[in-house]
Design an enzyme around this catalytic site. Structure first.
Site, PDB file in Angstrom:
ATOM      1  N   GLY A   1     -29.893  43.400 -61.373  1.00 61.85           N
ATOM      2  CA  GLY A   1     -29.721  42.228 -60.500  1.00 61.85           C
ATOM      3  C   GLY A   1     -29.872  40.914 -61.224  1.00 61.85           C
ATOM      4  O   GLY A   1     -28.988  40.067 -61.197  1.00 61.85           O
TER       5      GLY A   1
ATOM      6  N   GLU B   1     -30.439  38.115 -53.136  1.00 61.10           N
ATOM      7  CA  GLU B   1     -30.963  39.468 -52.925  1.00 61.10           C
ATOM      8  C   GLU B   1     -31.907  39.452 -51.735  1.00 61.10           C
ATOM      9  O   GLU B   1     -32.287  38.389 -51.233  1.00 61.10           O
ATOM     10  CB  GLU B   1     -31.665  39.966 -54.190  1.00 61.10           C
ATOM     11  CG  GLU B   1     -30.706  40.095 -55.363  1.00 61.10           C
ATOM     12  CD  GLU B   1     -31.306  40.757 -56.584  1.00 61.10           C
ATOM     13  OE1 GLU B   1     -32.532  40.938 -56.632  1.00 61.10           O
ATOM     14  OE2 GLU B   1     -30.536  41.108 -57.488  1.00 61.10           O
TER      15      GLU B   1
ATOM     16  N   HIS C   1     -37.327  51.680 -54.113  1.00 62.07           N
ATOM     17  CA  HIS C   1     -36.042  50.990 -53.972  1.00 62.07           C
ATOM     18  C   HIS C   1     -35.229  51.740 -52.934  1.00 62.07           C
ATOM     19  O   HIS C   1     -35.145  52.964 -52.982  1.00 62.07           O
ATOM     20  CB  HIS C   1     -35.290  50.947 -55.312  1.00 62.07           C
ATOM     21  CG  HIS C   1     -34.194  49.935 -55.298  1.00 62.07           C
ATOM     22  ND1 HIS C   1     -33.029  50.131 -54.602  1.00 62.07           N
ATOM     23  CD2 HIS C   1     -34.103  48.711 -55.864  1.00 62.07           C
ATOM     24  CE1 HIS C   1     -32.263  49.060 -54.745  1.00 62.07           C
ATOM     25  NE2 HIS C   1     -32.890  48.186 -55.503  1.00 62.07           N
TER      26      HIS C   1
ATOM     27  N   ARG D   1     -37.288  44.971 -49.111  1.00 65.25           N
ATOM     28  CA  ARG D   1     -37.097  46.345 -49.564  1.00 65.25           C
ATOM     29  C   ARG D   1     -37.949  47.383 -48.836  1.00 65.25           C
ATOM     30  O   ARG D   1     -37.485  48.486 -48.570  1.00 65.25           O
ATOM     31  CB  ARG D   1     -37.462  46.444 -51.041  1.00 65.25           C
ATOM     32  CG  ARG D   1     -36.406  45.904 -51.897  1.00 65.25           C
ATOM     33  CD  ARG D   1     -36.753  46.107 -53.334  1.00 65.25           C
ATOM     34  NE  ARG D   1     -35.687  45.454 -54.082  1.00 65.25           N
ATOM     35  CZ  ARG D   1     -35.676  45.289 -55.373  1.00 65.25           C
ATOM     36  NH1 ARG D   1     -36.672  45.727 -56.093  1.00 65.25           N
ATOM     37  NH2 ARG D   1     -34.662  44.695 -55.961  1.00 65.25           N
TER      38      ARG D   1
ATOM     39  N   HIS E   1     -39.731  52.795 -57.561  1.00 64.00           N
ATOM     40  CA  HIS E   1     -39.008  51.814 -58.373  1.00 64.00           C
ATOM     41  C   HIS E   1     -39.927  50.892 -59.152  1.00 64.00           C
ATOM     42  O   HIS E   1     -39.709  50.637 -60.336  1.00 64.00           O
ATOM     43  CB  HIS E   1     -38.128  50.992 -57.429  1.00 64.00           C
ATOM     44  CG  HIS E   1     -37.240  50.011 -58.104  1.00 64.00           C
ATOM     45  ND1 HIS E   1     -36.337  50.379 -59.064  1.00 64.00           N
ATOM     46  CD2 HIS E   1     -37.110  48.662 -57.948  1.00 64.00           C
ATOM     47  CE1 HIS E   1     -35.680  49.300 -59.479  1.00 64.00           C
ATOM     48  NE2 HIS E   1     -36.144  48.250 -58.838  1.00 64.00           N
TER      49      HIS E   1
ATOM     50  N   ARG F   1     -43.105  43.223 -53.915  1.00 66.07           N
ATOM     51  CA  ARG F   1     -42.429  42.333 -54.859  1.00 66.07           C
ATOM     52  C   ARG F   1     -41.117  41.820 -54.277  1.00 66.07           C
ATOM     53  O   ARG F   1     -40.293  42.587 -53.767  1.00 66.07           O
ATOM     54  CB  ARG F   1     -42.125  43.117 -56.132  1.00 66.07           C
ATOM     55  CG  ARG F   1     -41.292  42.353 -57.133  1.00 66.07           C
ATOM     56  CD  ARG F   1     -40.918  43.252 -58.291  1.00 66.07           C
ATOM     57  NE  ARG F   1     -39.974  44.275 -57.898  1.00 66.07           N
ATOM     58  CZ  ARG F   1     -38.782  44.458 -58.471  1.00 66.07           C
ATOM     59  NH1 ARG F   1     -38.385  43.686 -59.458  1.00 66.07           N
ATOM     60  NH2 ARG F   1     -37.988  45.416 -58.072  1.00 66.07           N
TER      61      ARG F   1
END
Ligand SMILES: Cc1cc2nc3c(=O)[nH]c(=O)nc-3n(C[C@H](O)[C@H](O)[C@H](O)COP(=O)(O)OP(=O)(O)OC[C@H]3O[C@@H](n4cnc5c(N)ncnc54)[C@H](O)[C@@H]3O)c2cc1C
Length: 533
Positions: free
Chosen positions: A50, A117, A239, A285, A346, A381
């Protein structure tokens, strides 16, 4: 290669953080040895797709907005000063990489092309196509390999740190080097004025992960055994979208695809994210991963799908060339068919307790990147904040190490060589393999996206049994990389479980069905070595 070498600084790990710090230190005239488990460019960093989150377009974006998005994702557990520190240092990190020769993708007006994102309210992700990490590592690696002050030892695995006193809990527990398993299977003693752990995260503790094989939480285990507490280890980010494919492993389908308009659907083509969050497919996420987990459990399906077919085919090919090509090679043409995806482990938001500048409570021991807990991420995060953390920390930890070195005399202590005692060549590899699989399966099934008290207790009980077997192996057999990693993933798994048990609420990435609420008092989970070693 001799079995005993000296350096000013020993860096464990060749991800973005380790290599950037090495370069910075070498430019200050220090002799740096970097040890890394496989080839120099095998790391999470090299796989990052990303990009790096940072404020670039101050006409529409601001540090305050980036800070607020980070805090929102972090669900109250961030350290606001740390967040400010990293966010405000972002533009400088980008400039530094540009000076090193990285070409970030630009728009037609010749300005940085900014991706969006999940969880970001503005476009602010600076990227190099969809292979940002690869490009970053390519350029930094080149500079590192050309530098006369840096020695890189590939296929070398750090085992444990060496302290001056040999007793990590004593007052003069200064770290003076590390034992390292060489590519010839021998244990080297590397003596250094300071050691930097830049070993990344611990995705391989779980059965399914986006991380490469090297990511077994070694630095977390090594630092913890040396006396550094861990913070918020229960905050493991899953993820939401890893490619579900029988032949292609650990292939991340970047969040940037959803940022550009990709929509999550089930096998009947129905959208479902509107049931879970107003931002739908672009929700943070943890919400998306839990939603997919829930949908898969309800339907019994093996995966869900990411639909990119409404977007222009030429744009997809241009914006995501790498993902496009890999999917196509696997028989999935994202222009015409939805991409099958599943969640996987992830990123570790927790880590070894440190300041944002990478200092720990042990003299001579520094940390940088994903292995560290700085307070930036809190309970979750924000996408693309981790390369930012790795880059900014590398710069400041180098400053800290340089200062420490200038003030500290090299140790006169000559540690003994590694004592393998009565160790024999281990021939029962099957037991190691069995335990490897078991730890990862236990973690996936009992300590995954959705947790419960009962599952955590079960996981801990099983792990306790295995711990004895693994410890026996460790002391009785000659060390191998597999055995070292097994010892480390088992300890890290225990740290995750114990941290999860301590948190009597659900917050951010930690969701426990027995405590489906947030407590008013917000606090970090800390596990100290004295509690379990
Ligand atoms: C597929 C994928 C995509 C990602 N995309 C993004 C993104 O777009 N943006 C973003 O911000 N973040 C992203 N991340 C997260 C980000 O890449 C990492 O958090 C970051 O790169 C960590 O950098 P690091 O230097 O701390 O560690 P790493 O890059 O993980 O490097 C760790 C190094 O330590 C070495 N090592 C480990 N143990 C030992 C040992 N015992 N002895 C010797 N060496 C050892 C490893 O071999 C490796 O070289 C992504 C992660 C993955 C897996």
């Amino acid at each position: 290669m001799k079995n005993r070498i000296h350096a000013d600084v020993l860096i464990v790990g060749s991800g973005l953080s380790g290599l950037s710090a090495a370069l910075n230190l070498a430019e200050r005239g220090l002799k740096v040895t970097v040890v890394t488990k496989e080839a120099i460019d095998v790391s999470n960093s090299a796989n990052a797709q990303g990009g790096i989150a940072t404020v670039s377009d101050f006409n529409v974006d601001s540090f305050e907005k980036h800070i607020q998005d980070t805090l929102t994702a972090g669900a109250g557990l961030n350290d606001i000063e740390a967040v400010r520190f990293f966010v405000e240092n972002g533009p400088d990190a980008i400039r530094h990489f540009e000076q090193l020769g990285i070409h970030f993708t630009e728009n037609e007006a010749g300005q940085l092309d900014l991706g969006r994102e999940g969880g970001h309210t503005e476009r602010r992700v600076v990227h190099a196509g969809d292979i940002t990490g690869f490009e970053l590592i390519k350029v930094v690696k080149k500079a590192v390999l050309l530098h006369p002050n840096i020695t890189v030892l590939e296929n070398h695995t750090a085992i444990d740190l060496i302290s001056e006193s040999k007793f990590f809990f004593s007052e003069d527990n200064r770290v003076v080097g590390a034992y390292v398993l060489s590519d010839r299977g021998e244990v080297m003693t590397i003596i250094a004025n300071s050691v930097l752990l830049a070993t990344g995260g611990c995705g391989k503790v779980y059965l399914y992960t986006s991380n490469p094989n090297v990511t077994t939480g070694d630095g977390l285990a090594i630092g913890f055994r040396a006396g550094v507490p861990v913070v918020n280890m229960e905050m493991i980010q899953f993820h939401p979208t890893i490619l579900y494919h029988e032949k292609i492993n650990s292939m991340l389908i970047s969040e940037a695809l959803r940022g550009e308009g990709g929509v999550l659907i089930d096998k009947h083509g129905n959208t479902f994210m509107e049931k879970y969050h107003p931002l739908k497919s672009l929700a943070p996420r943890d919400i998306v991963a839990r939603a997919i987990d829930h949908e898969m459990k309800m339907s019994g399906d093996d995966c869900v799908f990411l639909d990119m077919t409404k977007l222009d085919g030429d744009f997809l090919q241009k914006r995501f060339p790498n993902i496009f090509r890999i999917c196509l090679n696997g028989g999935i043409d994202m222009r015409t068919m939805p991409i099958p995806v599943v969640p996987a482990a992830h990123y570790s938001c927790g880590g070894l307790r440190s300041t944002p500048k990478g200092t720990t409570e042990i003299p001579g021991l520094f940390v940088s990147g994903e292995v560290a807990h700085t307070g930036l991420h809190g309970a979750n995060r924000l996408a693309s904040n981790s390369l930012l953390e790795a880059a900014v920390m590398a710069k400041y930890v180098a400053e800290e190490i340089a200062e420490y070195t200038s003030k500290t005399k090299p140790s006169s202590y000559e540690p003994p060589d590694w004592d393998s005692g009565n160790a024999e060549d281990e021939d029962e590899k099957i037991i190691i393999k069995q335990n490897w699989d078991e730890v990862r399966r236990i973690m996936w099934n009992y300590v995954g996206i959705v947790r419960s008290n009962k599952r955590l207790e079960r996981a801990l009980a099983r792990l306790e049994l295995m711990k004895h077997e693994i410890t026996e192996y460790y002391w009785n057999f000659k060390v191998s990389r597999d055995l070292l990693e097994l010892r480390n993933i088992t300890l890290v798994a225990e740290l995750i479980i114990r941290s999860a048990m301590k948190r009597k609420e659900s917050r951010g990435l930690h969701f426990n069905i027995d405590y489906q609420f947030k407590l008013d008092t917000i606090q970090n989970t800390v596990v100290t070595p004295a509690e379990i070693l």
